[in-house]
Enzyme design. Structure first.
Site, PDB file in Angstrom:
ATOM      1  N   CYS A 245     -54.532  37.016 -46.458  1.00  0.00           N
ATOM      2  CA  CYS A 245     -54.934  36.624 -45.106  1.00  0.00           C
ATOM      3  C   CYS A 245     -56.393  37.031 -44.914  1.00  0.00           C
ATOM      4  O   CYS A 245     -56.779  38.134 -45.289  1.00  0.00           O
ATOM      5  CB  CYS A 245     -54.050  37.333 -44.078  1.00  0.00           C
ATOM      6  SG  CYS A 245     -54.460  36.922 -42.371  1.00  0.00           S
TER       7      CYS A 245
ATOM      8  N   HIS B 132     -47.604  30.338 -42.117  1.00  0.00           N
ATOM      9  CA  HIS B 132     -48.510  31.486 -42.006  1.00  0.00           C
ATOM     10  C   HIS B 132     -49.405  31.349 -40.766  1.00  0.00           C
ATOM     11  O   HIS B 132     -49.553  32.296 -39.985  1.00  0.00           O
ATOM     12  CB  HIS B 132     -49.347  31.579 -43.290  1.00  0.00           C
ATOM     13  CG  HIS B 132     -50.354  32.693 -43.327  1.00  0.00           C
ATOM     14  ND1 HIS B 132     -50.311  33.718 -44.247  1.00  0.00           N
ATOM     15  CD2 HIS B 132     -51.444  32.934 -42.554  1.00  0.00           C
ATOM     16  CE1 HIS B 132     -51.331  34.544 -44.038  1.00  0.00           C
ATOM     17  NE2 HIS B 132     -52.049  34.084 -43.010  1.00  0.00           N
ATOM     18  N   GLU B 133     -49.986  30.155 -40.587  1.00  0.00           N
ATOM     19  CA  GLU B 133     -50.921  29.974 -39.463  1.00  0.00           C
ATOM     20  C   GLU B 133     -50.178  29.974 -38.123  1.00  0.00           C
ATOM     21  O   GLU B 133     -50.681  30.517 -37.133  1.00  0.00           O
ATOM     22  CB  GLU B 133     -51.736  28.695 -39.627  1.00  0.00           C
ATOM     23  CG  GLU B 133     -52.537  28.576 -40.921  1.00  0.00           C
ATOM     24  CD  GLU B 133     -53.379  29.786 -41.251  1.00  0.00           C
ATOM     25  OE1 GLU B 133     -53.755  30.549 -40.337  1.00  0.00           O
ATOM     26  OE2 GLU B 133     -53.658  29.991 -42.443  1.00  0.00           O
TER      27      GLU B 133
END
Ligand code: NI
Length: 186
Positions: free
Chosen positions: A91, A133-134
């Site tokens: 990340c 993830h986003e």
């Protein structure tokens, strides 16, 4: 090109639930998306969520391989099957850290475009992973919160081998289709 500073783990904005965007066609969002794409590329990432540049709004961008960058407003997803695959994630708000994260392999995503059009599409593999993830970033969740075995989370140069062994044991075709793993940060 306009680069934006990326905030890091520990900044409270990363733990907030981001606000829905009510006027997708407002020029501020197209400018934000453009700047986020520049910022993502400059940082060698494949995805970025607005909270990561300090804007707590529901806008994400990503770019898989050579495809055009995708801009999604108010995105949400649901699983299309129960298939889960584990792969390395990083990340941009957690530089140098990596971990193995389980994600759904097939999802359907709905979102608005900058033209205020509703889009619905299926995504699989790396694209599905990046979207999950986003979207997590929009709900104040960082990838390490999905890791139940802390031995599979750490600095990339320390755990690279361990993680590689683990993935190769457990999945037949683990990471080949993910391309450059070290660049898969979002
Ligand atoms: Ni991220």
């Amino acid at each position: 090109m306009s680069l934006l500073p990326i905030i890091k783990m520990g900044n409270p904005i990363l733990y907030q639930k981001a606000e829905a965007i009510t006027k997708p066609q407002s020029p501020q969002w197209s400018k934000l998306a453009r700047d986020m794409i520049d910022t993502m590329k400059n940082a060698n990432g494949i995805g970025l969520a607005a909270p990561q540049i300090g804007k707590s709004v529901r806008l994400i961008i990503y770019q898989i391989e050579e495809k055009e960058p995708r801009i999604l407003l108010n995105p949400h997803w649901e699983k299309k099957s129960d298939d889960i695959f584990e792969a390395i994630e990083g990340c941009l708000s957690m530089p140098s850290l990596r971990g193995i994260v389980p994600r759904y392999n097939h999802i359907q995503c709905q979102a608005l475009t900058l033209q205020n059009e509703k889009v619905t599409f299926n995504a699989a593999d790396l694209e599905a992973r990046v979207i999950q993830h986003e979207c997590d970033h929009l709900d104040g969740i960082l990838f390490f919160q999905h890791i139940t075995d802390s031995a599979l989370f750490g600095f990339e140069d320390e755990i690279e081998t361990l993680i590689k062994d683990k993935i190769e044991q457990e999945t037949p075709n683990p990471i080949d289709h993910h391309g450059k793993r070290t660049n898969e940060i979002s």
